[in-house]
Motif scaffolding. Sequence first.
Motif, PDB file in Angstrom:
ATOM      1  N   ALA A 158      -0.983   7.015  -7.420  1.00  0.00           N
ATOM      2  CA  ALA A 158      -0.325   6.027  -8.282  1.00  0.00           C
ATOM      3  C   ALA A 158      -1.121   5.772  -9.555  1.00  0.00           C
ATOM      4  CB  ALA A 158      -0.109   4.723  -7.506  1.00  0.00           C
ATOM      5  N   PHE A 159      -2.435   5.582  -9.419  1.00  0.00           N
ATOM      6  CA  PHE A 159      -3.245   5.307 -10.614  1.00  0.00           C
ATOM      7  C   PHE A 159      -3.419   6.551 -11.480  1.00  0.00           C
ATOM      8  CE2 PHE A 159      -5.047   1.621  -8.049  1.00  0.00           C
ATOM      9  CZ  PHE A 159      -4.266   0.688  -8.716  1.00  0.00           C
ATOM     10  N   GLY A 160      -3.373   7.733 -10.857  1.00  0.00           N
ATOM     11  CA  GLY A 160      -3.399   8.972 -11.636  1.00  0.00           C
ATOM     12  C   GLY A 160      -2.194   9.077 -12.547  1.00  0.00           C
ATOM     13  N   LEU A 161      -1.033   8.692 -12.045  1.00  0.00           N
ATOM     14  CA  LEU A 161       0.192   8.723 -12.842  1.00  0.00           C
ATOM     15  C   LEU A 161       0.106   7.797 -14.050  1.00  0.00           C
ATOM     16  CD1 LEU A 161       2.795   8.789  -9.934  1.00  0.00           C
ATOM     17  CD2 LEU A 161       2.472  10.575 -11.652  1.00  0.00           C
ATOM     18  N   ILE A 162      -0.396   6.601 -13.831  1.00  0.00           N
ATOM     19  CA  ILE A 162      -0.536   5.647 -14.941  1.00  0.00           C
ATOM     20  C   ILE A 162      -1.490   6.210 -15.995  1.00  0.00           C
ATOM     21  CG2 ILE A 162      -1.389   3.354 -15.576  1.00  0.00           C
ATOM     22  CD1 ILE A 162      -0.400   2.384 -12.807  1.00  0.00           C
ATOM     23  N   GLY A 163      -2.602   6.793 -15.550  1.00  0.00           N
ATOM     24  CA  GLY A 163      -3.565   7.375 -16.490  1.00  0.00           C
ATOM     25  C   GLY A 163      -2.976   8.525 -17.286  1.00  0.00           C
ATOM     26  N   SER A 164      -2.123   9.328 -16.656  1.00  0.00           N
ATOM     27  CA  SER A 164      -1.519  10.460 -17.366  1.00  0.00           C
ATOM     28  C   SER A 164      -0.611   9.980 -18.490  1.00  0.00           C
ATOM     29  CB  SER A 164      -0.742  11.346 -16.393  1.00  0.00           C
ATOM     30  OG  SER A 164       0.404  10.690 -15.882  1.00  0.00           O
ATOM     31  N   GLY A 211       6.227   6.143 -21.228  1.00  0.00           N
ATOM     32  CA  GLY A 211       6.838   5.041 -20.480  1.00  0.00           C
ATOM     33  C   GLY A 211       7.197   5.424 -19.059  1.00  0.00           C
ATOM     34  N   GLY A 212       7.747   6.632 -18.893  1.00  0.00           N
ATOM     35  CA  GLY A 212       8.172   7.065 -17.563  1.00  0.00           C
ATOM     36  C   GLY A 212       7.012   7.179 -16.594  1.00  0.00           C
ATOM     37  N   TRP A 213       5.926   7.811 -17.021  1.00  0.00           N
ATOM     38  CA  TRP A 213       4.806   8.024 -16.094  1.00  0.00           C
ATOM     39  C   TRP A 213       4.099   6.722 -15.721  1.00  0.00           C
ATOM     40  CZ3 TRP A 213       2.452  13.174 -18.389  1.00  0.00           C
ATOM     41  CH2 TRP A 213       3.261  14.237 -17.974  1.00  0.00           C
ATOM     42  N   ILE A 214       4.017   5.789 -16.638  1.00  0.00           N
ATOM     43  CA  ILE A 214       3.410   4.498 -16.305  1.00  0.00           C
ATOM     44  C   ILE A 214       4.281   3.747 -15.296  1.00  0.00           C
ATOM     45  CG2 ILE A 214       2.818   2.218 -17.230  1.00  0.00           C
ATOM     46  CD1 ILE A 214       1.889   3.648 -19.791  1.00  0.00           C
ATOM     47  N   LEU A 215       5.592   3.728 -15.519  1.00  0.00           N
ATOM     48  CA  LEU A 215       6.507   3.077 -14.571  1.00  0.00           C
ATOM     49  C   LEU A 215       6.462   3.749 -13.201  1.00  0.00           C
ATOM     50  CD1 LEU A 215       9.652   2.387 -16.793  1.00  0.00           C
ATOM     51  CD2 LEU A 215       8.164   0.679 -15.730  1.00  0.00           C
ATOM     52  N   SER A 216       6.313   5.061 -13.179  1.00  0.00           N
ATOM     53  CA  SER A 216       6.244   5.793 -11.921  1.00  0.00           C
ATOM     54  C   SER A 216       5.071   5.321 -11.071  1.00  0.00           C
ATOM     55  CB  SER A 216       6.103   7.290 -12.199  1.00  0.00           C
ATOM     56  OG  SER A 216       5.879   8.004 -10.998  1.00  0.00           O
ATOM     57  N   GLY A 217       3.897   5.211 -11.684  1.00  0.00           N
ATOM     58  CA  GLY A 217       2.724   4.749 -10.961  1.00  0.00           C
ATOM     59  C   GLY A 217       2.918   3.357 -10.379  1.00  0.00           C
ATOM     60  N   ILE A 218       3.579   2.495 -11.141  1.00  0.00           N
ATOM     61  CA  ILE A 218       3.826   1.120 -10.676  1.00  0.00           C
ATOM     62  C   ILE A 218       4.755   1.116  -9.465  1.00  0.00           C
ATOM     63  CG2 ILE A 218       4.909  -1.073 -11.310  1.00  0.00           C
ATOM     64  CD1 ILE A 218       3.908  -0.546 -14.201  1.00  0.00           C
ATOM     65  N   PHE A 219       5.835   1.898  -9.506  1.00  0.00           N
ATOM     66  CA  PHE A 219       6.783   1.924  -8.388  1.00  0.00           C
ATOM     67  C   PHE A 219       6.168   2.533  -7.126  1.00  0.00           C
ATOM     68  CE2 PHE A 219      10.268   1.242 -11.497  1.00  0.00           C
ATOM     69  CZ  PHE A 219      10.954   0.252 -10.810  1.00  0.00           C
ATOM     70  N   PHE A 220       5.347   3.583  -7.281  1.00  0.00           N
ATOM     71  CA  PHE A 220       4.714   4.163  -6.100  1.00  0.00           C
ATOM     72  C   PHE A 220       3.695   3.197  -5.487  1.00  0.00           C
ATOM     73  CE2 PHE A 220       5.955   8.571  -7.567  1.00  0.00           C
ATOM     74  CZ  PHE A 220       6.746   8.831  -6.454  1.00  0.00           C
ATOM     75  N   ALA A 221       2.982   2.453  -6.336  1.00  0.00           N
ATOM     76  CA  ALA A 221       2.053   1.447  -5.816  1.00  0.00           C
ATOM     77  C   ALA A 221       2.811   0.394  -5.013  1.00  0.00           C
ATOM     78  CB  ALA A 221       1.297   0.804  -6.985  1.00  0.00           C
ATOM     79  N   LEU A 222       3.980  -0.002  -5.515  1.00  0.00           N
ATOM     80  CA  LEU A 222       4.807  -0.973  -4.797  1.00  0.00           C
ATOM     81  C   LEU A 222       5.287  -0.387  -3.466  1.00  0.00           C
ATOM     82  CD1 LEU A 222       6.312  -3.687  -4.736  1.00  0.00           C
ATOM     83  CD2 LEU A 222       8.177  -2.590  -6.007  1.00  0.00           C
ATOM     84  N   THR A 281      -4.170   7.624   4.661  1.00  0.00           N
ATOM     85  CA  THR A 281      -3.293   8.287   3.691  1.00  0.00           C
ATOM     86  C   THR A 281      -2.724   7.309   2.671  1.00  0.00           C
ATOM     87  OG1 THR A 281      -2.684  10.034   5.255  1.00  0.00           O
ATOM     88  CG2 THR A 281      -1.166   9.640   3.434  1.00  0.00           C
ATOM     89  N   GLY A 282      -2.355   6.111   3.117  1.00  0.00           N
ATOM     90  CA  GLY A 282      -1.776   5.121   2.204  1.00  0.00           C
ATOM     91  C   GLY A 282      -2.733   4.720   1.099  1.00  0.00           C
ATOM     92  N   SER A 283      -3.973   4.432   1.451  1.00  0.00           N
ATOM     93  CA  SER A 283      -4.972   4.039   0.451  1.00  0.00           C
ATOM     94  C   SER A 283      -5.249   5.183  -0.515  1.00  0.00           C
ATOM     95  CB  SER A 283      -6.268   3.606   1.141  1.00  0.00           C
ATOM     96  OG  SER A 283      -6.058   2.484   1.972  1.00  0.00           O
ATOM     97  N   ALA A 284      -5.351   6.384   0.031  1.00  0.00           N
ATOM     98  CA  ALA A 284      -5.612   7.552  -0.817  1.00  0.00           C
ATOM     99  C   ALA A 284      -4.460   7.790  -1.791  1.00  0.00           C
ATOM    100  CB  ALA A 284      -5.826   8.792   0.054  1.00  0.00           C
ATOM    101  N   ALA A 285      -3.224   7.640  -1.312  1.00  0.00           N
ATOM    102  CA  ALA A 285      -2.057   7.837  -2.176  1.00  0.00           C
ATOM    103  C   ALA A 285      -2.027   6.809  -3.297  1.00  0.00           C
ATOM    104  CB  ALA A 285      -0.775   7.759  -1.349  1.00  0.00           C
ATOM    105  N   LEU A 286      -2.450   5.589  -3.005  1.00  0.00           N
ATOM    106  CA  LEU A 286      -2.472   4.528  -4.029  1.00  0.00           C
ATOM    107  C   LEU A 286      -3.519   4.813  -5.087  1.00  0.00           C
ATOM    108  CD1 LEU A 286      -1.674   1.698  -5.096  1.00  0.00           C
ATOM    109  CD2 LEU A 286      -3.447   0.764  -3.571  1.00  0.00           C
ATOM    110  N   TRP A 287      -4.772   5.011  -4.685  1.00  0.00           N
ATOM    111  CA  TRP A 287      -5.869   5.126  -5.648  1.00  0.00           C
ATOM    112  C   TRP A 287      -5.859   6.444  -6.405  1.00  0.00           C
ATOM    113  CZ3 TRP A 287      -8.290   0.971  -7.126  1.00  0.00           C
ATOM    114  CH2 TRP A 287      -8.340  -0.122  -6.265  1.00  0.00           C
ATOM    115  N   ILE A 288      -5.466   7.522  -5.747  1.00  0.00           N
ATOM    116  CA  ILE A 288      -5.467   8.831  -6.408  1.00  0.00           C
ATOM    117  C   ILE A 288      -4.114   9.123  -7.056  1.00  0.00           C
ATOM    118  CG2 ILE A 288      -5.936  11.294  -6.144  1.00  0.00           C
ATOM    119  CD1 ILE A 288      -8.315   9.366  -5.543  1.00  0.00           C
TER     120      ILE A 288
END
Length: 461
Positions: free
Chosen positions: A434-440, A340-351, A425-432
């Motif tokens: 934020a989405f990496g966190l959700i996948g983990s 739960g924590g890692w999925i929420l983390s990816g969502i907040f960083f994307a925001l 940098t912003g696009s790279a941080a989002l795709w690599i």
Amino acid sequence: MSIETDSVDLTPPTQNEKRKLPSFSKRETTIATVLALLAWTIAVFDYGLFGTLLPAMQADFGWTETEAYTINTWVAVGTAFVCFGIGPVIDRLGRRKGMMTTIGGTAIVSGLTALIPTGIPFLSNGLLVLIRSFGGLGFSEQAVNATYMNEVYQVTEVADKRKRPGFHYSFIQGGWPLGFVLASGLALAFLPTLGWRALYLMAAIPAAIIVWVIAKKLKETPQFELHHKLTELEKHGQSDEAHALAQSYGVEHSSTAPLKRIWEAHLRRNTIMFSLAWILNFFGILIFSILGTSVLKNAKGVELSDAFWMLIVINLIGYLGYILHGWIGDKIGRKQTIIGGWILSGIFFALMLSPLVDSPLMIIITYGAGLFFMVGPYAAMQYFLAECYPVSCRATGTSFIGAMSQPGTILGGILFTAVVAATDTGSAALWIGAFGLIGSGLLMIGTKPPIEVILEEPHGI
């Protein structure tokens, strides 16, 4: 030096004899807890300085933005070799000596980093990569901590620490954001006047002091003392005696090498799923924790001096995440807490990276929430890892998985640098990131503690 403790009875047992491991007293448990927290915080202080100071070092070494990220990736390659090698060493040296090795290595690496010359591109960059690669010793300190404190809390006479080990361990694992708070706070205070070299010297001194205190005050766990004896019996061809001694304490024993053990059929799935999850999670750790100043500066347009104080606040929020996730892990299960924590983390960083967030307050809130749910689950993760491998290969398992952070940093760094070069940098941080966190988080669904570890846990202490 040797620490005097209640000794483990390692004499040959009689038939069907049942024994109990000696306990850690309240004082011994407190000493172990405090030293583990200090060791991890100082290790992270050194490890975090490189990412924190990267923009300042970039100017001194004459790197472009892309070159700086590339150097960081090469450092991660070297760090990987160090991290992969430390686990089997600790399973042979012991938890106490392992802690001395990792934090002692941190002191040496910090001091040498301060001496690296600039202005000689190939030599300077090569020395930097070589020396900072051994920063993997400090990073591996968390695997030693997880192994050591898991075993201490199993045998402590402090009932609450046996009942709620994850919650109590969360304060130790929280050394990660505390180390980054130290790095950011001291950079804010001293970087403009003393430069980045002085900060590495500041990291070396407390690390050397902690090694000395560990040598004087820390005792080895009875689980390792027993494991060491079993290993010695195996070396001398006394396999039957080793199994008899292990059986008297109700623990599992295997003569298989620790690195081979973690790939046995009943442990293989854990090793694979943890490794993949760790790799993807370190896409996020690299981008939002280690390279936090660069993300704030290059993706959100924050001035470097402002990025330092913002990261102090953000990392203090992250420390609270460790405490909450450690507590929740004891209540609902560590695995569920991590997912739960890692999925929420990816969502907040994307925001945070979206155009909707443009004020300093909202950046701190969303970045802080992302860090809260990204690093906080490690309070449950490090303890969960120790629960997923038996004593005979526990340090190897936790160190091996911890070492997968480096392939994650390497691959994440390559992908991040490539996307930065193509976009920003912003696009790279989002795709690599934020989405990496959700996948983990999703990959953690495939992990499960084996029955033999559950049976190993001491009862009736």
